[in-house]
Motif scaffolding. Structure first.
Motif, PDB file in Angstrom:
ATOM      1  N   CYS A  22     -24.747  25.107  -8.754  1.00 56.99           N
ATOM      2  CA  CYS A  22     -24.817  23.743  -8.239  1.00 56.99           C
ATOM      3  C   CYS A  22     -23.443  23.115  -8.401  1.00 56.99           C
ATOM      4  O   CYS A  22     -22.966  22.953  -9.533  1.00 56.99           O
ATOM      5  N   ALA A  23     -22.832  22.772  -7.287  1.00 57.80           N
ATOM      6  CA  ALA A  23     -21.492  22.196  -7.316  1.00 57.80           C
ATOM      7  C   ALA A  23     -21.544  20.727  -6.927  1.00 57.80           C
ATOM      8  O   ALA A  23     -22.254  20.346  -5.990  1.00 57.80           O
ATOM      9  N   SER A  30     -17.125  10.750 -16.364  1.00 57.11           N
ATOM     10  CA  SER A  30     -17.944  10.059 -17.359  1.00 57.11           C
ATOM     11  C   SER A  30     -18.899  11.035 -18.033  1.00 57.11           C
ATOM     12  O   SER A  30     -19.186  12.112 -17.502  1.00 57.11           O
ATOM     13  N   ILE A  31     -19.401  10.637 -19.197  1.00 52.90           N
ATOM     14  CA  ILE A  31     -20.420  11.434 -19.875  1.00 52.90           C
ATOM     15  C   ILE A  31     -21.614  11.604 -18.942  1.00 52.90           C
ATOM     16  O   ILE A  31     -22.087  10.636 -18.337  1.00 52.90           O
ATOM     17  N   ASN A  32     -22.086  12.822 -18.807  1.00 51.72           N
ATOM     18  CA  ASN A  32     -23.142  13.083 -17.860  1.00 51.72           C
ATOM     19  C   ASN A  32     -24.004  14.249 -18.309  1.00 51.72           C
ATOM     20  O   ASN A  32     -23.655  14.979 -19.243  1.00 51.72           O
ATOM     21  N   THR A  33     -25.100  14.399 -17.629  1.00 53.40           N
ATOM     22  CA  THR A  33     -25.987  15.539 -17.844  1.00 53.40           C
ATOM     23  C   THR A  33     -26.285  16.176 -16.500  1.00 53.40           C
ATOM     24  O   THR A  33     -26.577  15.476 -15.523  1.00 53.40           O
ATOM     25  N   MET A  34     -26.181  17.486 -16.450  1.00 56.16           N
ATOM     26  CA  MET A  34     -26.592  18.229 -15.264  1.00 56.16           C
ATOM     27  C   MET A  34     -27.728  19.148 -15.669  1.00 56.16           C
ATOM     28  O   MET A  34     -27.774  19.645 -16.796  1.00 56.16           O
ATOM     29  N   GLY A  35     -28.636  19.342 -14.727  1.00 61.56           N
ATOM     30  CA  GLY A  35     -29.787  20.153 -15.092  1.00 61.56           C
ATOM     31  C   GLY A  35     -30.483  20.747 -13.900  1.00 61.56           C
ATOM     32  O   GLY A  35     -30.126  20.474 -12.745  1.00 61.56           O
ATOM     33  N   TRP A  36     -31.448  21.574 -14.206  1.00 61.12           N
ATOM     34  CA  TRP A  36     -32.267  22.229 -13.196  1.00 61.12           C
ATOM     35  C   TRP A  36     -33.723  21.873 -13.435  1.00 61.12           C
ATOM     36  O   TRP A  36     -34.207  21.876 -14.573  1.00 61.12           O
ATOM     37  N   ARG A  67     -34.977  33.469 -21.706  1.00 61.36           N
ATOM     38  CA  ARG A  67     -34.821  34.167 -20.428  1.00 61.36           C
ATOM     39  C   ARG A  67     -33.772  33.512 -19.534  1.00 61.36           C
ATOM     40  O   ARG A  67     -33.072  34.204 -18.797  1.00 61.36           O
ATOM     41  N   PHE A  68     -33.693  32.198 -19.576  1.00 59.00           N
ATOM     42  CA  PHE A  68     -32.760  31.459 -18.722  1.00 59.00           C
ATOM     43  C   PHE A  68     -31.628  30.894 -19.577  1.00 59.00           C
ATOM     44  O   PHE A  68     -31.841  30.502 -20.734  1.00 59.00           O
ATOM     45  N   THR A  69     -30.454  30.818 -18.970  1.00 54.94           N
ATOM     46  CA  THR A  69     -29.305  30.222 -19.649  1.00 54.94           C
ATOM     47  C   THR A  69     -28.602  29.274 -18.690  1.00 54.94           C
ATOM     48  O   THR A  69     -28.257  29.658 -17.568  1.00 54.94           O
ATOM     49  N   ILE A  70     -28.388  28.054 -19.146  1.00 49.39           N
ATOM     50  CA  ILE A  70     -27.640  27.079 -18.351  1.00 49.39           C
ATOM     51  C   ILE A  70     -26.220  27.005 -18.870  1.00 49.39           C
ATOM     52  O   ILE A  70     -25.983  27.085 -20.084  1.00 49.39           O
ATOM     53  N   SER A  71     -25.269  26.892 -17.948  1.00 48.83           N
ATOM     54  CA  SER A  71     -23.873  26.781 -18.340  1.00 48.83           C
ATOM     55  C   SER A  71     -23.157  25.929 -17.304  1.00 48.83           C
ATOM     56  O   SER A  71     -23.685  25.668 -16.226  1.00 48.83           O
ATOM     57  N   ARG A  72     -21.962  25.502 -17.646  1.00 44.23           N
ATOM     58  CA  ARG A  72     -21.209  24.693 -16.690  1.00 44.23           C
ATOM     59  C   ARG A  72     -19.737  25.026 -16.757  1.00 44.23           C
ATOM     60  O   ARG A  72     -19.209  25.397 -17.806  1.00 44.23           O
ATOM     61  N   ASP A  73     -19.097  24.887 -15.606  1.00 41.69           N
ATOM     62  CA  ASP A  73     -17.660  25.071 -15.463  1.00 41.69           C
ATOM     63  C   ASP A  73     -17.110  23.724 -15.036  1.00 41.69           C
ATOM     64  O   ASP A  73     -17.125  23.380 -13.852  1.00 41.69           O
ATOM     65  N   VAL A  79     -22.481  23.744 -12.223  1.00 40.53           N
ATOM     66  CA  VAL A  79     -23.417  24.148 -13.268  1.00 40.53           C
ATOM     67  C   VAL A  79     -24.189  25.363 -12.770  1.00 40.53           C
ATOM     68  O   VAL A  79     -24.454  25.484 -11.571  1.00 40.53           O
ATOM     69  N   TYR A  80     -24.495  26.260 -13.674  1.00 46.31           N
ATOM     70  CA  TYR A  80     -25.163  27.502 -13.331  1.00 46.31           C
ATOM     71  C   TYR A  80     -26.479  27.629 -14.097  1.00 46.31           C
ATOM     72  O   TYR A  80     -26.622  27.100 -15.196  1.00 46.31           O
ATOM     73  N   LEU A  81     -27.390  28.383 -13.497  1.00 44.31           N
ATOM     74  CA  LEU A  81     -28.614  28.757 -14.198  1.00 44.31           C
ATOM     75  C   LEU A  81     -28.782  30.265 -14.033  1.00 44.31           C
ATOM     76  O   LEU A  81     -29.084  30.743 -12.936  1.00 44.31           O
ATOM     77  N   GLN A  82     -28.547  30.984 -15.113  1.00 42.04           N
ATOM     78  CA  GLN A  82     -28.768  32.427 -15.114  1.00 42.04           C
ATOM     79  C   GLN A  82     -30.216  32.680 -15.488  1.00 42.04           C
ATOM     80  O   GLN A  82     -30.654  32.285 -16.579  1.00 42.04           O
TER      81      GLN A  82
END
Length: 118
Positions: A22-23, A30-36, A67-73, A79-82
């Motif tokens: 997700c781009a 600013s401080i933020n949260t990204m999610g799935w 099982r799932f891993t969230i990460s961000r670049d 943000v990614y969801l493996q």
């Protein structure tokens, strides 16, 4: 206006893996949260899968822990969801969400379909 562009959905067999991306269209300083989040069928509520704050704090639904891993670049505003060890019950439309509390901003992506089936 910030937009989110998701990719990576598709058809996978049980036990397989997929990675969702997700781009954001703009850099968020600013401080933020990204999610799935996901919706598993018509009439069902959209449920949290995983979130990750800009400070690095992750949160997972019990059903996907381990099982799932969230990460961000942050350099690439992505943000990614493996997703590993996928199960048929993971079949859903997956949505990316960005929240920026200081700006009262909430943005959703268009959704990407993940189908887990043999």
């Amino acid at each position: 206006q910030v937009q989110l562009v998701e990719s990576g959905g598709g058809l996978v067999q049980p036990g397989g893996s997929l990675r969702l991306s997700c781009a954001t269209s703009k850099t968020i300083f600013s401080i933020n949260t990204m999610g799935w989040y996901r919706r598993q069928g018509p009439g069902k509520e959209r449920e949290l899968v995983a979130t990750l704050t800009s400070g690095g704090t992750a949160n997972y639904a019990d059903s996907v822990k381990g099982r799932f891993t969230i990460s961000r670049d942050n350099a690439n505003n992505t943000v990614y969801l493996q997703m590993n060890s996928l199960k048929p019950e993971d079949t859903a439309v997956y949505y990316c969400r960005l929240t920026v509390p200081s700006k009262f901003l909430e943005v959703w992506g268009q959704g990407t379909l993940v189908t887990v089936s043999s």
